[in-house]
Design a protein around this motif. Structure first.
Motif, PDB file in Angstrom:
ATOM      1  N   HIS A  29      -5.971  -4.353  35.273  1.00 29.62           N
ATOM      2  CA  HIS A  29      -7.146  -4.168  33.975  1.00 29.62           C
ATOM      3  C   HIS A  29      -6.647  -4.187  32.649  1.00 29.62           C
ATOM      4  O   HIS A  29      -5.247  -3.282  32.493  1.00 29.62           O
ATOM      5  N   ASP A  30      -7.137  -4.573  31.685  1.00 28.31           N
ATOM      6  CA  ASP A  30      -6.637  -4.869  30.363  1.00 28.31           C
ATOM      7  C   ASP A  30      -7.563  -3.696  29.782  1.00 28.31           C
ATOM      8  O   ASP A  30      -8.552  -3.806  29.588  1.00 28.31           O
ATOM      9  N   VAL A  31      -6.561  -2.653  29.113  1.00 34.03           N
ATOM     10  CA  VAL A  31      -7.153  -1.415  28.497  1.00 34.03           C
ATOM     11  C   VAL A  31      -7.899  -1.852  27.300  1.00 34.03           C
ATOM     12  O   VAL A  31      -8.845  -1.556  26.810  1.00 34.03           O
ATOM     13  N   GLY A  55     -13.896   3.024  31.287  1.00 32.94           N
ATOM     14  CA  GLY A  55     -14.136   4.152  30.567  1.00 32.94           C
ATOM     15  C   GLY A  55     -13.167   4.539  29.518  1.00 32.94           C
ATOM     16  O   GLY A  55     -12.082   3.725  29.160  1.00 32.94           O
ATOM     17  N   GLU A  56     -13.233   5.778  29.166  1.00 31.82           N
ATOM     18  CA  GLU A  56     -12.288   5.969  27.973  1.00 31.82           C
ATOM     19  C   GLU A  56     -11.265   6.710  28.650  1.00 31.82           C
ATOM     20  O   GLU A  56     -11.272   7.877  29.430  1.00 31.82           O
ATOM     21  N   LEU A  57      -9.862   6.050  28.201  1.00 25.61           N
ATOM     22  CA  LEU A  57      -8.752   6.783  28.969  1.00 25.61           C
ATOM     23  C   LEU A  57      -8.269   7.945  28.586  1.00 25.61           C
ATOM     24  O   LEU A  57      -7.575   8.683  29.019  1.00 25.61           O
ATOM     25  N   ASP A  58      -8.755   8.359  27.216  1.00 19.97           N
ATOM     26  CA  ASP A  58      -8.162   9.412  26.404  1.00 19.97           C
ATOM     27  C   ASP A  58      -9.030  10.612  27.110  1.00 19.97           C
ATOM     28  O   ASP A  58      -8.451  11.959  26.723  1.00 19.97           O
ATOM     29  N   GLN A  59      -9.866  10.412  27.857  1.00 22.12           N
ATOM     30  CA  GLN A  59     -10.631  11.575  28.379  1.00 22.12           C
ATOM     31  C   GLN A  59      -9.860  12.083  29.712  1.00 22.12           C
ATOM     32  O   GLN A  59     -10.376  12.800  30.574  1.00 22.12           O
ATOM     33  N   LEU A  60      -8.758  11.416  30.198  1.00 18.25           N
ATOM     34  CA  LEU A  60      -8.284  11.478  31.504  1.00 18.25           C
ATOM     35  C   LEU A  60      -7.494  12.855  31.265  1.00 18.25           C
ATOM     36  O   LEU A  60      -7.210  13.094  30.361  1.00 18.25           O
ATOM     37  N   ASP A  61      -7.449  13.597  32.566  1.00 17.76           N
ATOM     38  CA  ASP A  61      -6.657  14.836  32.490  1.00 17.76           C
ATOM     39  C   ASP A  61      -5.166  14.550  32.507  1.00 17.76           C
ATOM     40  O   ASP A  61      -4.587  13.712  33.074  1.00 17.76           O
ATOM     41  N   SER A  85      -5.263   4.864  40.850  1.00 13.97           N
ATOM     42  CA  SER A  85      -5.238   4.232  39.653  1.00 13.97           C
ATOM     43  C   SER A  85      -3.926   4.574  38.853  1.00 13.97           C
ATOM     44  O   SER A  85      -3.765   5.841  38.690  1.00 13.97           O
ATOM     45  N   ALA A  86      -3.250   3.823  38.396  1.00 13.13           N
ATOM     46  CA  ALA A  86      -1.952   4.012  37.471  1.00 13.13           C
ATOM     47  C   ALA A  86      -1.950   3.523  35.927  1.00 13.13           C
ATOM     48  O   ALA A  86      -2.368   2.195  35.814  1.00 13.13           O
ATOM     49  N   VAL A  87      -2.123   4.166  35.154  1.00 12.32           N
ATOM     50  CA  VAL A  87      -2.108   3.806  33.825  1.00 12.32           C
ATOM     51  C   VAL A  87      -0.742   3.276  33.468  1.00 12.32           C
ATOM     52  O   VAL A  87       0.311   4.163  33.402  1.00 12.32           O
ATOM     53  N   LEU A  88      -0.674   2.049  33.066  1.00 10.83           N
ATOM     54  CA  LEU A  88       0.527   1.440  32.647  1.00 10.83           C
ATOM     55  C   LEU A  88       0.822   1.342  31.006  1.00 10.83           C
ATOM     56  O   LEU A  88      -0.359   1.026  30.402  1.00 10.83           O
ATOM     57  N   PRO A  95      -1.275   3.445  26.286  1.00 12.30           N
ATOM     58  CA  PRO A  95      -1.681   2.566  27.677  1.00 12.30           C
ATOM     59  C   PRO A  95      -1.890   1.126  27.168  1.00 12.30           C
ATOM     60  O   PRO A  95      -2.440   1.044  26.155  1.00 12.30           O
ATOM     61  N   SER A  96      -1.510   0.192  28.335  1.00 12.92           N
ATOM     62  CA  SER A  96      -1.573  -0.959  28.013  1.00 12.92           C
ATOM     63  C   SER A  96      -2.483  -1.805  28.991  1.00 12.92           C
ATOM     64  O   SER A  96      -3.051  -2.945  28.901  1.00 12.92           O
TER      65      SER A  96
END
Length: 222
Positions: A29-31, A55-61, A85-88, A95-96
């Motif tokens: 996925h493209d952030v 969704g909003e990645l900055d809300q992840l734990d 899911s892995a945030v790259l 996050p990219s």
């Protein structure tokens, strides 16, 4: 689409898709645009360019350290998925892209149901049907000893065989004609060896001096 992130992560996506066969969908996925960059073995009907709806990645734990899951997902056809899911991150540490692996749990659930069926609780066997089956008792006693001690029957030591024979003798197995050859075969020893062990067990210098064993000898000769 000539995106460096696709070139970078394509080997990973392809490798995971090949390893998990037809049961895993891998999505990049493209952030920034919240759209799918690439997809391997699609199961959900999506394709490159479709909305990701991340969704909003900055809300992840933050304790997830960039990897989240496995968590459940459900397809429209009813299939249940386990997803990771892995945030790259890019060179700037932000996050990219997000790489998701969606594993179809259907084969695992079917296998679990099959194994559960075979593992159904056993009920006591109808004793009247087996009370005369002394050969089954022989197999049961020897098999239980082998399983408990983790030693193949052909590798049982003299002391092991004496323990087994003592239990069989207490169960009255050797009062049955033709018991000696059956037990010898089950223990994988010769009849003469079995007679010697029985003589040692009963403290007799020779099996023939024991009336019970003498009868076994007579039955064995018929």
């Amino acid at each position: 689409m000539d995106d460096p992130r696709i070139r970078l992560w394509s080997p990973v996506g392809e490798a995971v898709a090949r390893l998990l066969g037809p049961y895993a969908e891998v999505v990049l996925h493209d952030v920034a645009t919240d759209r799918i960059l690439a997809i391997w073995q699609p199961m959900s009907g999506r394709g490159p360019g479709d909305p990701s709806l991340l969704g909003e990645l900055d809300q992840l734990d933050p304790s997830g350290q960039g990897v989240y899951g496995p968590y459940p997902k459900l397809l429209a056809d009813g299939r249940q998925l386990s997803s990771v899911s892995a945030v790259l991150t890019g060179a700037d540490g932000r996050p990219s892209a997000v790489l998701c692996v969606n594993l179809d749990r259907t084969p695992l659930e079917q296998a679990t149901q099959l194994l559960a069926g075979f593992a159904a609780p056993l009920v006591p066997r109808p004793q009247p049907l087996f009370e005369q089956d002394w050969t089954d008792r022989v197999q049961q006693v020897i098999g239980a000893y082998v399983r408990e001690h983790g030693r193949p029957v052909e590798r049982l030591r003299r002391e092991d065989r004496l323990v087994v024979l003592r239990e069989l003798d207490a169960a009255g197995v050797f009062t049955v004609r033709r018991a000696v050859p059956v037990v010898a075969t089950a223990l994988r020893v010769s009849r003469s060896t079995l007679y010697a062990l029985l003589g040692e067990l009963r403290g007799a210098p020779h099996p023939a001096e024991d009336s019970e064993l003498a009868g076994a000898h007579e039955g064995d000769q018929e």
